[in-house]
Design a protein around this motif. Structure first.
Motif, PDB file in Angstrom:
ATOM      1  N   PHE A 112     -15.016  26.320 -42.404  1.00 29.21           N
ATOM      2  CA  PHE A 112     -13.926  25.397 -42.222  1.00 29.21           C
ATOM      3  C   PHE A 112     -13.841  24.621 -43.545  1.00 29.21           C
ATOM      4  CE2 PHE A 112     -15.562  25.647 -37.916  1.00 29.21           C
ATOM      5  CZ  PHE A 112     -14.254  25.675 -37.242  1.00 29.21           C
ATOM      6  N   GLY A 113     -12.537  24.164 -43.676  1.00 33.69           N
ATOM      7  CA  GLY A 113     -12.282  23.468 -45.107  1.00 33.69           C
ATOM      8  C   GLY A 113     -11.990  22.016 -44.769  1.00 33.69           C
ATOM      9  N   ALA A 114     -11.571  21.294 -45.633  1.00 29.35           N
ATOM     10  CA  ALA A 114     -11.283  19.598 -45.617  1.00 29.35           C
ATOM     11  C   ALA A 114      -9.863  19.718 -44.699  1.00 29.35           C
ATOM     12  CB  ALA A 114     -11.284  19.123 -46.897  1.00 29.35           C
ATOM     13  N   ASP A 115      -8.999  20.690 -44.584  1.00 27.25           N
ATOM     14  CA  ASP A 115      -7.971  20.293 -43.927  1.00 27.25           C
ATOM     15  C   ASP A 115      -7.754  21.299 -42.586  1.00 27.25           C
ATOM     16  OD1 ASP A 115      -7.776  22.784 -45.375  1.00 27.25           O
ATOM     17  OD2 ASP A 115      -5.664  22.489 -45.779  1.00 27.25           O
ATOM     18  N   GLU A 116      -9.230  21.556 -42.060  1.00 30.21           N
ATOM     19  CA  GLU A 116      -9.131  22.025 -40.671  1.00 30.21           C
ATOM     20  C   GLU A 116      -9.951  21.186 -39.831  1.00 30.21           C
ATOM     21  OE1 GLU A 116      -9.075  26.768 -41.748  1.00 30.21           O
ATOM     22  OE2 GLU A 116     -10.886  25.836 -42.274  1.00 30.21           O
ATOM     23  N   TYR A 117      -9.481  21.236 -38.397  1.00 35.27           N
ATOM     24  CA  TYR A 117      -9.859  20.478 -37.503  1.00 35.27           C
ATOM     25  C   TYR A 117     -10.206  21.315 -36.060  1.00 35.27           C
ATOM     26  CZ  TYR A 117      -8.127  16.958 -40.832  1.00 35.27           C
ATOM     27  OH  TYR A 117      -7.672  16.296 -41.975  1.00 35.27           O
ATOM     28  N   VAL A 118     -11.045  20.505 -35.565  1.00 35.64           N
ATOM     29  CA  VAL A 118     -11.468  21.017 -34.131  1.00 35.64           C
ATOM     30  C   VAL A 118     -11.191  20.015 -33.224  1.00 35.64           C
ATOM     31  CG1 VAL A 118     -13.306  22.024 -32.678  1.00 35.64           C
ATOM     32  CG2 VAL A 118     -13.369  22.404 -35.013  1.00 35.64           C
ATOM     33  N   ILE A 119     -10.304  20.377 -32.189  1.00 41.02           N
ATOM     34  CA  ILE A 119      -9.986  19.314 -30.996  1.00 41.02           C
ATOM     35  C   ILE A 119     -10.411  19.974 -29.713  1.00 41.02           C
ATOM     36  CG2 ILE A 119      -7.994  18.371 -29.700  1.00 41.02           C
ATOM     37  CD1 ILE A 119      -8.204  17.623 -32.739  1.00 41.02           C
ATOM     38  N   SER A 120     -11.161  19.154 -29.047  1.00 40.08           N
ATOM     39  CA  SER A 120     -11.702  19.671 -27.663  1.00 40.08           C
ATOM     40  C   SER A 120     -11.040  18.953 -26.585  1.00 40.08           C
ATOM     41  CB  SER A 120     -13.007  19.096 -27.582  1.00 40.08           C
ATOM     42  OG  SER A 120     -13.675  19.088 -26.307  1.00 40.08           O
ATOM     43  N   ALA A 121     -10.338  19.748 -25.838  1.00 37.46           N
ATOM     44  CA  ALA A 121      -9.317  19.281 -24.811  1.00 37.46           C
ATOM     45  C   ALA A 121      -9.526  19.620 -23.533  1.00 37.46           C
ATOM     46  CB  ALA A 121      -7.733  19.592 -25.137  1.00 37.46           C
ATOM     47  N   ASP A 122      -9.141  18.878 -22.405  1.00 42.37           N
ATOM     48  CA  ASP A 122      -9.237  19.270 -20.992  1.00 42.37           C
ATOM     49  C   ASP A 122      -8.592  18.434 -20.121  1.00 42.37           C
ATOM     50  OD1 ASP A 122      -9.714  20.627 -18.866  1.00 42.37           O
ATOM     51  OD2 ASP A 122     -12.124  20.441 -18.871  1.00 42.37           O
ATOM     52  N   GLU A 123      -8.466  18.360 -18.761  1.00 37.46           N
ATOM     53  CA  GLU A 123      -7.902  17.456 -18.066  1.00 37.46           C
ATOM     54  C   GLU A 123      -9.014  16.751 -16.795  1.00 37.46           C
ATOM     55  OE1 GLU A 123      -5.114  20.942 -18.586  1.00 37.46           O
ATOM     56  OE2 GLU A 123      -7.060  20.777 -17.971  1.00 37.46           O
ATOM     57  N   LYS A 124      -9.060  15.504 -16.767  1.00 35.33           N
ATOM     58  CA  LYS A 124      -9.816  14.976 -15.715  1.00 35.33           C
ATOM     59  C   LYS A 124      -8.995  14.627 -14.456  1.00 35.33           C
ATOM     60  CE  LYS A 124     -12.985  11.134 -14.900  1.00 35.33           C
ATOM     61  NZ  LYS A 124     -13.946  11.923 -14.175  1.00 35.33           N
ATOM     62  N   THR A 125      -9.019  15.614 -13.421  1.00 38.71           N
ATOM     63  CA  THR A 125      -8.021  15.339 -12.227  1.00 38.71           C
ATOM     64  C   THR A 125      -8.386  14.325 -11.330  1.00 38.71           C
ATOM     65  OG1 THR A 125      -9.314  17.463 -11.166  1.00 38.71           O
ATOM     66  CG2 THR A 125      -7.600  18.145 -12.658  1.00 38.71           C
ATOM     67  N   SER A 126      -7.347  13.998 -10.420  1.00 39.07           N
ATOM     68  CA  SER A 126      -7.463  13.214  -9.335  1.00 39.07           C
ATOM     69  C   SER A 126      -8.306  11.885  -9.426  1.00 39.07           C
ATOM     70  CB  SER A 126      -8.206  13.939  -8.133  1.00 39.07           C
ATOM     71  OG  SER A 126      -8.183  13.253  -7.129  1.00 39.07           O
ATOM     72  N   VAL A 127      -7.989  11.243 -10.784  1.00 34.61           N
ATOM     73  CA  VAL A 127      -8.276   9.768 -10.945  1.00 34.61           C
ATOM     74  C   VAL A 127      -7.914   8.928 -10.026  1.00 34.61           C
ATOM     75  CG1 VAL A 127      -8.619   7.866 -12.689  1.00 34.61           C
ATOM     76  CG2 VAL A 127      -8.903  10.412 -13.250  1.00 34.61           C
ATOM     77  N   GLN A 128      -8.322   8.615  -8.832  1.00 33.48           N
ATOM     78  CA  GLN A 128      -7.819   7.663  -7.868  1.00 33.48           C
ATOM     79  C   GLN A 128      -7.901   5.975  -8.058  1.00 33.48           C
ATOM     80  OE1 GLN A 128      -9.052   8.774  -3.854  1.00 33.48           O
ATOM     81  NE2 GLN A 128     -10.085  10.599  -5.021  1.00 33.48           N
ATOM     82  N   ALA A 129      -7.019   5.785  -7.450  1.00 31.06           N
ATOM     83  CA  ALA A 129      -6.653   4.231  -7.415  1.00 31.06           C
ATOM     84  C   ALA A 129      -7.419   3.631  -6.108  1.00 31.06           C
ATOM     85  CB  ALA A 129      -5.265   3.632  -7.804  1.00 31.06           C
ATOM     86  N   ARG A 130      -8.352   2.987  -5.884  1.00 34.21           N
ATOM     87  CA  ARG A 130      -8.745   2.607  -4.778  1.00 34.21           C
ATOM     88  C   ARG A 130      -8.726   1.038  -4.711  1.00 34.21           C
ATOM     89  NH1 ARG A 130     -13.994   6.763  -3.509  1.00 34.21           N
ATOM     90  NH2 ARG A 130     -12.606   8.580  -3.609  1.00 34.21           N
TER      91      ARG A 130
END
Length: 236
Positions: free
Chosen positions: A31-49
């Motif tokens: 990796f160089g100074a202008d390279e990045y790592v992004i970790s991504a995902d979805e948290k499903t069904s966050v409810q309002a109770r």
């Protein structure tokens, strides 16, 4: 070229990296100074109770009290991208998950510097339907030529560092779940992102390929030394 993001080695070929782990620690000068790592995902069904009686804060010699009956206020999906080198979280709330919401998250990040002009931005994701397979990798690269999609091994989404961030969100934002409506949920999540980004430090990821090899070797030795346990497990 071999790319080492964490516990698994991945070989980059034709713009796709496979079976790569996730801390984003640069190794072998990958990796160089202008390279990045992004970790991504979805948290499903966050409810309002909405609790039928107000939640009582903890007091002296008294735990927090949360009423067990509630009214349902709907649910949303919380999508997040986490820069593993810089401990910065980007999030958005959507009615549901899918390709379009995920690409909206990607656009939200890639429109900003330093990612917009970076040489490469690795997007580490699991094998969920929103970003599964070569089609997803091609779709990402077509939209953002400097973006590279990296899939975790099947059944190993726990390797993705954004899951640690989601664990923090679950404990510090969603629990106890006492929200009047989905707008309050979304506002709380956005406020937490701002607070988190102001103080967070990168996670110290320590599980390496050597650790994995040692663990698998111990499991193999245990199975060889206790064949009766293995037989009983299969019979069950």
């Amino acid at each position: 070229m071999t790319v080492v993001l964490c516990g698994f080695d991945g070989v980059e070929a034709d713009g796709e990296a496979e079976g790569v782990g996730l801390s984003g620690q640069a190794a072998h000068g990958a990796f160089g100074a202008d390279e990045y790592v992004i970790s991504a995902d979805e948290k499903t069904s966050v409810q309002a109770r909405c609790r039928c009686h107000p939640t009582l804060a903890p007091g002296q010699a008294r735990a927090m009290r949360v009423n067990h009956t509630y009214g349902r206020g709907g649910a949303l999906a919380y999508l997040a991208a986490y820069d593993v080198h810089h401990a910065k979280a980007f999030g958005r709330c959507e009615p549901r998950t899918g390709i379009a919401p995920f690409m909206a998250l990607v656009g939200q990040v890639m429109a900003q510097e330093p990612y917009a002009s970076a040489k490469r931005v690795f997007w580490v994701v699991d094998n969920g339907s929103s970003h599964r397979g070569k089609k997803a990798a091609d779709r990402l690269t077509a939209a953002y030529p400097n973006a590279v999609l990296v899939h975790t091994p099947v059944h190993a989404s726990w390797l993705n560092q954004v899951e640690i961030y989601f664990s923090v969100v679950q404990r510090k934002v969603v629990t106890p779940n006492d929200f009047t409506d989905l707008n309050e949920v979304a506002d709380r999540l956005r406020a937490f992102e701002d607070r988190y980004n102001a103080t967070a430090q990168p996670f110290q990821w320590k599980f390496t390929t050597t650790d994995l090899d040692d663990l698998l070797a111990r499991l193999d030795r245990h199975t060889a030394d206790h064949p009766e346990e293995s037989s009983a497990a299969k019979a069950a």
